[in-house]
Design an enzyme around this catalytic site. Structure first.
Site, PDB file in Angstrom:
ATOM      1  CE  LYS A 210      -3.616   2.189   2.714  1.00 57.63           C
ATOM      2  NZ  LYS A 210      -4.599   2.060   3.789  1.00 57.63           N
ATOM      3  CD  GLU A 216       9.174  -6.043   7.315  1.00 59.64           C
ATOM      4  OE1 GLU A 216       8.976  -4.899   6.839  1.00 59.64           O
ATOM      5  OE2 GLU A 216       8.771  -6.400   8.427  1.00 59.64           O
ATOM      6  N   GLY A 271      -5.016  -2.015   5.075  1.00 60.89           N
ATOM      7  CA  GLY A 271      -4.181  -3.147   4.648  1.00 60.89           C
ATOM      8  C   GLY A 271      -4.839  -4.494   4.892  1.00 60.89           C
ATOM      9  NE  ARG A 272      -6.715  -4.038  10.988  1.00 60.16           N
ATOM     10  CZ  ARG A 272      -6.075  -2.893  11.109  1.00 60.16           C
ATOM     11  NH1 ARG A 272      -4.926  -2.697  10.473  1.00 60.16           N
ATOM     12  NH2 ARG A 272      -6.576  -1.922  11.859  1.00 60.16           N
ATOM     13  CD  GLU A 357      -2.030  -4.561  11.540  1.00 59.18           C
ATOM     14  OE1 GLU A 357      -0.862  -4.954  11.633  1.00 59.18           O
ATOM     15  OE2 GLU A 357      -2.564  -4.315  10.441  1.00 59.18           O
ATOM     16  CG  HIS A 388      -3.748 -35.740  16.982  1.00 59.08           C
ATOM     17  ND1 HIS A 388      -3.923 -36.960  17.603  1.00 59.08           N
ATOM     18  CD2 HIS A 388      -4.683 -35.676  16.004  1.00 59.08           C
ATOM     19  CE1 HIS A 388      -4.903 -37.620  16.995  1.00 59.08           C
ATOM     20  NE2 HIS A 388      -5.388 -36.860  16.025  1.00 59.08           N
ATOM     21  CE  LYS A 516       5.431  -1.126   9.994  1.00 58.36           C
ATOM     22  NZ  LYS A 516       4.413  -0.509   9.169  1.00 58.36           N
TER      23      LYS A 516
HETATM   24  O1  F6P Z   1       2.888  -3.506   9.827  1.00 55.42           O
HETATM   25  C1  F6P Z   1       1.556  -3.279   9.688  1.00 55.42           C
HETATM   26  C2  F6P Z   1       1.141  -2.889   8.306  1.00 55.42           C
HETATM   27  O2  F6P Z   1       1.045  -1.530   8.222  1.00 55.42           O
HETATM   28  C3  F6P Z   1      -0.167  -3.578   7.981  1.00 55.42           C
HETATM   29  O3  F6P Z   1      -1.267  -2.931   8.471  1.00 55.42           O
HETATM   30  C4  F6P Z   1      -0.089  -3.700   6.512  1.00 55.42           C
HETATM   31  O4  F6P Z   1      -0.989  -4.656   6.089  1.00 55.42           O
HETATM   32  C5  F6P Z   1       1.350  -4.089   6.335  1.00 55.42           C
HETATM   33  O5  F6P Z   1       2.031  -3.339   7.312  1.00 55.42           O
HETATM   34  C6  F6P Z   1       1.941  -3.875   4.971  1.00 55.42           C
HETATM   35  O6  F6P Z   1       1.965  -2.533   4.577  1.00 55.42           O
HETATM   36  P1  F6P Z   1       2.185  -2.128   3.075  1.00 55.42           P
HETATM   37  O7  F6P Z   1       1.098  -2.738   2.270  1.00 55.42           O
HETATM   38  O8  F6P Z   1       2.145  -0.631   3.062  1.00 55.42           O
HETATM   39  O9  F6P Z   1       3.528  -2.645   2.633  1.00 55.42           O
END
Ligand code: F6P
Length: 554
Positions: A210, A216, A271-272, A357, A388, A516
């Site tokens: 987004k 990462e 995002g979620r 979240e 199990h 972060k």
């Molecule tokens: O770390 C949380 C977050 O902001 C989430 O809410 C989101 O889904 C994810 O990081 C990834 O963010 P982006 O789509 O901006 O890379």
């Protein structure tokens, strides 16, 4: 109307529930079933291809009535209207929350700042259709003219968990000759493992972010670009092998992806909640756009059910209220989700982000510290494996763990014998949690098996089950794109309802920021001889250990 978030535990409705929980602790579910042959009928609801049997919960009609009164006291209907009306209900980020518009295959109007947003939603859907069809049908080719055999989605959190879960859940709808993979972790072994068996000439990358600023994702995208350029032999390969899904055109361009190959979404999609948007591109490629749209339709079905159905028969509202019942009155601090369907193995992971979240917060929308519990720990895994591992604790441990069973009754091409066993196990777990096993039953069984009384006395307390442990059973005939869409939207609305009752802002995630920020500082500290002077002794020592280990391994 200005709706103040009230401290919900100060209301009469909350107090009425406290006293009713006390009253309910005198009764046992086993007896409630014995006394009322209609209990299942009384406490079950059908909607959008799903049957929710919530009869195995520690409730009676009075409990439900009081829980519904609590939802009303929290102004749930007005909040839902504000949500759909495009108001900035994500107040701390000043954003509207309009993911429902993404699956609006019906007639509803969705506007943001007075502007109809459906035309842009439809235009992105149409681009997704063209692109996914082209990839699937060999019209969008790699740089050397070869058809794509593998698609790698690089993203994390909401830009990975939702699409990954859906692609797996709809595995029977996928083609064998086009595989979709997901890379999220910044641990390089993730991308290495995924890329190792792949051919760069036939691999397409979707960079999903987004913000297009997530550490990462950018690290993995950079590694993927290098791998692709090296494997294909030219930087020109990026044009046909990389597309982006983002709200940030400039950052996409700076990374080296042509904005013409970018699929847009908007800041009013959290995002979620974004798998319904172009973040769902890997889903569309994996199962085809018709199936993707069926999933949207399922989500839309659930939206209509949520918006139009009285609380008494409203599936997400009922599930939300049951969660409140256990979290706030029964002291449960987690709930388990156990799909009896292997392809839903990632559903608990997806729900963890959705639920924790969204509602893992301790400050109300108007800035007050709560003095009651909010979002529970969400966890689980697939049955029968879970039986199990952790079911021991749910059956006989000291904690109350309400459990959601999710059961598609027929599998795709299921082996009948396996399916019988799978379904029998699922039903048995719910039944065992509800009934338990009494001392008299253990005594009789052990006598029948020929144990002497001394052995019976020794083992009897261990072999007893208290029962009276609550569960929901969510059943559908078959897991299709449409019923899956409805299931996801069901949990989204459940989480929304709970957030309203707790008075927290379910659509921000400030709690992920500090880590972060500090990670970036620590990265800088790695390069300083002795770390920055503000470091605490523990972190300073750990940095030193890391630097030593790195030097030794070089
Ligand atoms: O770390 C949380 C977050 O902001 C989430 O809410 C989101 O889904 C994810 O990081 C990834 O963010 P982006 O789509 O901006 O890379």
């Amino acid at each position: 109307m200005e709706l103040k978030s009230l401290m919900i535990n100060q209301t009469d409705e909350w107090k009425a529930l406290e006293s009713h929980w006390e009253a309910m602790s005198e009764v046992h579910l086993r007896h409630l079933f014995e006394q009322d042959a209609q209990r299942h009928e009384r406490f079950s609801v059908d909607a959008c291809d799903w049957h929710l049997d919530y009869s195995k919960n520690l409730i009676d009609e009075e409990a439900l009535k009081r829980l519904i009164a609590l939802a009303k006291a929290a102004n749930l209907t007005q909040w839902a209207e504000r949500l759909i009306g495009g108001e900035r209900v994500n107040a701390t980020e000043g954003r509207a929350v309009l993911h429902m518009a993404l699956r609006n295959l019906g007639y509803r109007n969705y506007a943001y700042e007075g502007k109809d947003i459906m035309p842009v939603v439809r235009s992105v859907l149409s681009r997704m259709r063209t692109f996914s069809d082209d990839v699937r049908n060999g019209r969008w080719l790699g740089y050397t003219g070869q058809v794509f055999t593998d698609v790698v989605n690089i993203g994390i959190g909401g830009s990975s968990l939702g699409p990954k879960m859906v692609c797996e859940a709809l595995r029977p709808y996928q083609r064998d000759n086009l595989r979709v993979h997901f890379v999220s972790n910044v641990d390089s072994s993730h991308i290495e493992q995924v890329l190792k068996p792949l051919d760069p000439k036939t691999t397409l990358f979707i960079i999903s972010s987004k913000t297009f600023a997530t550490q990462e994702t950018l690290a993995n995208a950079t590694a993927a670009r290098e791998w692709c350029i090296k494997g294909v032999g030219t930087t020109k390969a990026v044009e046909s092998h990389f597309v982006a899904v983002s709200t940030n055109t400039q950052a996409v361009r700076e990374f080296g992806i042509n904005p013409a190959n970018m699929f847009q979404f908007w800041d009013w999609v959290g995002g979620r909640y974004s798998l319904w948007s172009s973040i769902g591109l890997p889903i569309a490629i994996a199962v085809g756009m018709d199936n993707f749209e069926s999933m949207l339709l399922g989500g839309h079905d659930m939206d209509e059910h949520f918006v139009k159905t009285p609380y008494e028969n409203n599936m997400p509202v009922i599930m939300a209220l049951l969660g409140i019942w256990y979290t706030n009155f029964g002291d449960a601090d987690s709930y388990a989700i156990v799909p009896y369907y292997q392809d839903l193995a990632s559903f608990p992971d997806f729900l963890q982000q959705l639920d924790m979240e969204s509602n893992g917060k301790r400050i109300t929308l108007d800035g007050r510290l709560v003095d009651y519990q909010t979002g529970p720990v969400t966890w689980g895994s697939v049955g029968t494996d879970a039986q199990h591992s952790f079911f021991q604790l749910i059956h006989q441990g000291t904690r109350l763990v309400p459990t959601d069973f999710v059961l598609p009754l027929t599998g795709h091409n299921a082996k009948p014998d396996h399916q019988d066993k799978l379904v029998a196990n699922c039903l048995a777990q719910a039944q065992a949690l509800m009934r338990g096993r009494t001392a008299a039953e253990v005594q009789a069984e052990m006598e029948h098996a020929g144990f002497d009384q001394q052995k019976i006395d020794q083992l009897l307390p261990h072999r007893m089950f208290p029962g009276n442990r609550p569960s929901n059973m969510l059943v559908t005939e078959k897991l299709t794109p449409r019923s899956l869409g409805a299931l996801i939207a069901l949990y989204e609305h459940k989480v929304f309802v709970q957030g309203i009752i707790w008075g927290v802002g379910s659509f921000d995630q400030w709690g992920v920021e500090l880590g972060k920020h500090l990670a970036n500082q620590i990265l800088d500290d790695f390069n300083e001889a002795s770390g920055s002077c503000e470091l605490d002794s523990s972190t300073a020592d750990l940095i030193q250990r890391y630097n030593d280990a790195k030097n030794q391994s070089n």
